[in-house]
Scaffold this motif. Structure first.
Motif, PDB file in Angstrom:
ATOM      1  N   THR A  40      12.380  31.254  -4.600  1.00 41.51           N
ATOM      2  CA  THR A  40      11.783  30.336  -3.633  1.00 41.51           C
ATOM      3  C   THR A  40      10.744  29.453  -4.308  1.00 41.51           C
ATOM      4  OG1 THR A  40      12.085  31.973  -1.890  1.00 41.51           O
ATOM      5  CG2 THR A  40      10.568  30.167  -1.439  1.00 41.51           C
ATOM      6  N   PRO A  41      10.862  28.112  -4.199  1.00 37.37           N
ATOM      7  CA  PRO A  41       9.891  27.221  -4.834  1.00 37.37           C
ATOM      8  C   PRO A  41       8.547  27.241  -4.116  1.00 37.37           C
ATOM      9  CG  PRO A  41      11.491  25.951  -3.591  1.00 37.37           C
ATOM     10  CD  PRO A  41      11.958  27.378  -3.544  1.00 37.37           C
ATOM     11  N   LEU A  42       7.556  26.623  -4.752  1.00 33.62           N
ATOM     12  CA  LEU A  42       6.194  26.601  -4.228  1.00 33.62           C
ATOM     13  C   LEU A  42       5.727  25.163  -4.063  1.00 33.62           C
ATOM     14  CD1 LEU A  42       3.421  27.991  -3.589  1.00 33.62           C
ATOM     15  CD2 LEU A  42       2.923  27.792  -6.046  1.00 33.62           C
ATOM     16  N   ALA A  43       5.254  24.813  -2.875  1.00 28.71           N
ATOM     17  CA  ALA A  43       4.655  23.500  -2.640  1.00 28.71           C
ATOM     18  C   ALA A  43       3.199  23.528  -3.086  1.00 28.71           C
ATOM     19  CB  ALA A  43       4.742  23.131  -1.163  1.00 28.71           C
ATOM     20  N   LEU A  44       2.790  22.496  -3.826  1.00 31.99           N
ATOM     21  CA  LEU A  44       1.424  22.383  -4.321  1.00 31.99           C
ATOM     22  C   LEU A  44       0.589  21.514  -3.393  1.00 31.99           C
ATOM     23  CD1 LEU A  44       2.270  21.763  -8.085  1.00 31.99           C
ATOM     24  CD2 LEU A  44       1.692  23.943  -6.993  1.00 31.99           C
ATOM     25  N   ASP A  45      -0.729  21.706  -3.439  1.00 34.56           N
ATOM     26  CA  ASP A  45      -1.612  20.957  -2.549  1.00 34.56           C
ATOM     27  C   ASP A  45      -1.671  19.471  -2.872  1.00 34.56           C
ATOM     28  OD1 ASP A  45      -2.158  23.210  -1.136  1.00 34.56           O
ATOM     29  OD2 ASP A  45      -4.180  23.523  -1.920  1.00 34.56           O
ATOM     30  N   THR A  70       6.593  20.047   1.848  1.00 33.69           N
ATOM     31  CA  THR A  70       5.484  19.626   0.999  1.00 33.69           C
ATOM     32  C   THR A  70       4.402  18.970   1.844  1.00 33.69           C
ATOM     33  OG1 THR A  70       6.455  17.463   0.497  1.00 33.69           O
ATOM     34  CG2 THR A  70       7.083  19.303  -0.916  1.00 33.69           C
ATOM     35  N   SER A  71       3.342  18.514   1.183  1.00 37.70           N
ATOM     36  CA  SER A  71       2.164  18.016   1.883  1.00 37.70           C
ATOM     37  C   SER A  71       2.465  16.848   2.809  1.00 37.70           C
ATOM     38  CB  SER A  71       1.098  17.595   0.864  1.00 37.70           C
ATOM     39  OG  SER A  71       0.730  18.672   0.046  1.00 37.70           O
ATOM     40  N   ALA A 130       6.390  16.101  -9.395  1.00 36.94           N
ATOM     41  CA  ALA A 130       5.425  15.295  -8.674  1.00 36.94           C
ATOM     42  C   ALA A 130       5.922  15.074  -7.248  1.00 36.94           C
ATOM     43  CB  ALA A 130       5.215  13.964  -9.389  1.00 36.94           C
ATOM     44  N   ALA A 131       5.110  14.434  -6.429  1.00 36.78           N
ATOM     45  CA  ALA A 131       5.465  14.235  -5.022  1.00 36.78           C
ATOM     46  C   ALA A 131       6.711  13.385  -4.845  1.00 36.78           C
ATOM     47  CB  ALA A 131       4.283  13.596  -4.284  1.00 36.78           C
ATOM     48  N   ASP A 132       7.026  12.537  -5.834  1.00 33.10           N
ATOM     49  CA  ASP A 132       8.223  11.702  -5.740  1.00 33.10           C
ATOM     50  C   ASP A 132       9.454  12.359  -6.339  1.00 33.10           C
ATOM     51  OD1 ASP A 132       7.642  11.613  -8.420  1.00 33.10           O
ATOM     52  OD2 ASP A 132       7.485   9.438  -8.561  1.00 33.10           O
ATOM     53  N   GLY A 133       9.341  13.620  -6.754  1.00 35.23           N
ATOM     54  CA  GLY A 133      10.472  14.346  -7.309  1.00 35.23           C
ATOM     55  C   GLY A 133      10.614  14.249  -8.813  1.00 35.23           C
ATOM     56  N   SER A 134       9.804  13.438  -9.461  1.00 36.24           N
ATOM     57  CA  SER A 134       9.896  13.306 -10.917  1.00 36.24           C
ATOM     58  C   SER A 134       9.316  14.536 -11.599  1.00 36.24           C
ATOM     59  CB  SER A 134       9.170  12.046 -11.387  1.00 36.24           C
ATOM     60  OG  SER A 134       7.797  12.100 -11.030  1.00 36.24           O
ATOM     61  N   VAL A 135       9.898  14.890 -12.751  1.00 35.56           N
ATOM     62  CA  VAL A 135       9.451  16.066 -13.502  1.00 35.56           C
ATOM     63  C   VAL A 135       8.192  15.709 -14.278  1.00 35.56           C
ATOM     64  CG1 VAL A 135      10.047  17.702 -15.321  1.00 35.56           C
ATOM     65  CG2 VAL A 135      11.796  16.961 -13.694  1.00 35.56           C
ATOM     66  N   PRO A 189       0.825  -1.208   0.000  1.00 34.58           N
ATOM     67  CA  PRO A 189       0.000   0.000   0.000  1.00 34.58           C
ATOM     68  C   PRO A 189       0.858   1.256   0.000  1.00 34.58           C
ATOM     69  CG  PRO A 189       0.031  -1.006   2.175  1.00 34.58           C
ATOM     70  CD  PRO A 189       0.700  -1.978   1.245  1.00 34.58           C
ATOM     71  N   HIS A 190       0.370   2.286  -0.667  1.00 37.64           N
ATOM     72  CA  HIS A 190       1.075   3.560  -0.762  1.00 37.64           C
ATOM     73  C   HIS A 190       0.140   4.674  -0.332  1.00 37.64           C
ATOM     74  CE1 HIS A 190       3.783   6.662  -2.177  1.00 37.64           C
ATOM     75  NE2 HIS A 190       2.796   7.186  -2.875  1.00 37.64           N
ATOM     76  N   THR A 191       0.606   5.487   0.600  1.00 33.81           N
ATOM     77  CA  THR A 191      -0.202   6.597   1.104  1.00 33.81           C
ATOM     78  C   THR A 191       0.231   7.883   0.419  1.00 33.81           C
ATOM     79  OG1 THR A 191      -0.441   5.533   3.262  1.00 33.81           O
ATOM     80  CG2 THR A 191      -0.902   7.895   3.143  1.00 33.81           C
ATOM     81  N   LEU A 192      -0.717   8.574  -0.174  1.00 31.10           N
ATOM     82  CA  LEU A 192      -0.448   9.852  -0.822  1.00 31.10           C
ATOM     83  C   LEU A 192      -1.071  10.956   0.028  1.00 31.10           C
ATOM     84  CD1 LEU A 192       0.631  11.402  -3.288  1.00 31.10           C
ATOM     85  CD2 LEU A 192      -1.610  11.104  -4.345  1.00 31.10           C
ATOM     86  N   VAL A 193      -0.240  11.845   0.552  1.00 36.36           N
ATOM     87  CA  VAL A 193      -0.711  12.927   1.401  1.00 36.36           C
ATOM     88  C   VAL A 193      -0.876  14.183   0.553  1.00 36.36           C
ATOM     89  CG1 VAL A 193      -0.234  14.331   3.439  1.00 36.36           C
ATOM     90  CG2 VAL A 193       0.491  11.934   3.377  1.00 36.36           C
ATOM     91  N   VAL A 194      -2.049  14.787   0.595  1.00 32.79           N
ATOM     92  CA  VAL A 194      -2.315  15.995  -0.163  1.00 32.79           C
ATOM     93  C   VAL A 194      -2.812  17.084   0.791  1.00 32.79           C
ATOM     94  CG1 VAL A 194      -2.838  14.731  -2.282  1.00 32.79           C
ATOM     95  CG2 VAL A 194      -4.683  15.267  -0.684  1.00 32.79           C
ATOM     96  N   GLY A 195      -2.980  18.274   0.261  1.00 35.77           N
ATOM     97  CA  GLY A 195      -3.437  19.396   1.067  1.00 35.77           C
ATOM     98  C   GLY A 195      -2.302  20.368   1.344  1.00 35.77           C
TER      99      GLY A 195
END
Length: 421
Positions: free
Chosen positions: A178-183, A139-140, A199-204, A46-52
């Motif tokens: 300064t970079p921006l974290a997305l929800d 990040t989230s 993306a959340a894993d660092g991939s472009v 299982p993989h948990t994706l945290v957003v917000g």
């Protein structure tokens, strides 16, 4: 040959072909299986994706994605020194503060340090051969993300492990925005004329080019990421669309901008004017400027969208959407350098006359500050000033909320001072 016998032979032939096809498919199945599994969901892992929105007292420079400088926790008043820590390595970027009150420091050497709320060092991690030029961001899912001067995107876990290290193909020496974290857990970075969304894993996952260099900080806008450029142009970007121009601030917003509300962008332009840009129409207006002198930007956004700025002279001024003055205070004793009507309560110290770290404000209207000469404290909503120290350190670079009634000051020589009530 009778019709019945012909029909029977046809049936037997079709059965032989079917059996041969099944055998061939069975032989190919092991080779095809990895391709099929690449797009399948593995229920055993299982993989948990945290957003917000990222969590923390200061998960990014200027506290939130809109760069308002507005703290959710109360600032200490009166402000007193609780502890100080000398970190090995210099500090040029604002620290981050997570939801536990831990401070995350990116240093001028390629190392990151995490301090606990008591000032004790929790861990220190080396991030390669190059340090970040711009502040990092949380990040989230709590990843500490940064872009190094070699163009490497590095993500660290809360425990200090490396979550990803991805070359972005950018001129790292231009990655001073300064970079921006997305929800959704992703990240937007800028370097020179290039924008990159991760993306959340660092991939472009997206790239774009803009006409001129980005500057200051990326912001979360109503229709995507807001980008300010060296000429003062303001762009918005939401992949897969190309960046789109919204208007111009009319000059260089060197230290970035702040989004006061869904349509109003505020910035100190050319160090002399506080300018408001109406995003839907592209029209601008000057809220503060003239004879007051140099302004230390970016502004903090207080109650009702009022913009609060600190002048290099030590004058603290707040103006509303119509440009009416709603706040004025003096942090330095130098009447000759200030307008004649500026001699109000809270006059302390001497004139610094140099740029100071951007101020922060809390929900009660308290204002946290550190002057270029090292004086630091908190201004109450009624104008009274609590000075924690006349010279907290030689060169403060940032003031951040660090918990309920706690405020941290980071200094270029590696000194970190915690102020509390």
């Amino acid at each position: 040959m009778s019709a019945a016998r012909a029909t029977d032979r046809g049936r037997r032939r079709r059965r032989r072909l079917l059996r041969a096809g099944l055998v061939a498919a069975a032989a190919l199945l092991p080779a095809a299986a990895p391709l099929a599994l690449a797009d399948a969901v593995d229920t055993t892992r299982p993989h948990t994706l945290v957003v917000g929105a990222p969590r923390g007292f200061a998960p990014s420079e200027r506290i939130d994605a809109r760069r308002t400088g507005r703290a959710t926790a109360s600032l200490p008043f009166p402000a007193r020194e609780a502890w100080r820590k000398q970190v090995r390595g210099g500090i040029d970027a604002a620290p981050l503060v997570d939801a536990d009150g831990d401070l995350l420091l990116t240093l001028t050497v390629p190392e990151v340090v995490k301090l606990g709320p008591d000032g004790r060092e929790r861990w220190r991690v080396r991030i390669g051969d190059s340090a970040p030029l711009a502040p990092a961001v949380l990040t989230s899912d709590g990843t500490l993300a940064m872009i190094t001067s070699s163009g490497l995107a590095v993500g660290l876990t809360p425990a200090g492990g490396v979550r990803y290290a991805v070359p972005l193909g950018l001129r790292g020496r231009d990655a001073d925005v300064t970079p921006l974290a997305l929800d959704d857990g992703g990240l937007v970075a800028a370097a020179g004329r290039s924008l990159v969304e991760l993306a959340a894993d660092g991939s472009v996952r997206a790239r774009a080019e803009i006409p001129e260099r980005a500057t200051g900080a990326l912001l979360a806008g109503p229709d995507g990421t807001l980008v300010t450029t060296e000429s003062g142009a303001v762009l918005t970007w939401r992949p897969p669309s190309a960046p789109r121009r919204l208007g111009s601030l009319g000059g260089l917003p060197r230290r970035g901008a702040a989004l006061a509300d869904a349509r109003t962008l505020l910035a100190v332009v050319d160090g002399r004017r506080l300018v408001a840009l109406d995003l839907p129409t592209g029209t601008t207006g000057v809220r503060l400027g003239g004879t007051l002198g140099a302004l230390d930007g970016p502004p903090a956004v207080g109650a009702g969208g009022a913009a609060v700025v600190l002048l290099a002279s030590g004058l603290l001024v707040g103006v509303d959407a119509s440009g009416n003055e709603v706040l004025r205070g003096v942090l330095d004793r130098s009447a000759s350098a200030l307008p004649a009507d500026a001699a109000l309560s809270g006059v302390v110290g001497a004139l610094d006359g140099k740029p100071s770290p951007p101020i922060i404000v809390d929900r009660a209207g308290r204002i946290g500050f550190a002057r270029a000469g090292g004086r630091a404290g908190v201004v109450a909503a009624d104008g009274n000033v609590s000075i924690a120290a006349e010279r907290l350190c030689s060169t403060p670079v940032a003031v951040v909320p660090a918990g309920e009634e706690r405020m941290a000051v980071a200094c270029r020589d590696g000194t970190v001072v915690m102020l509390s009530r």
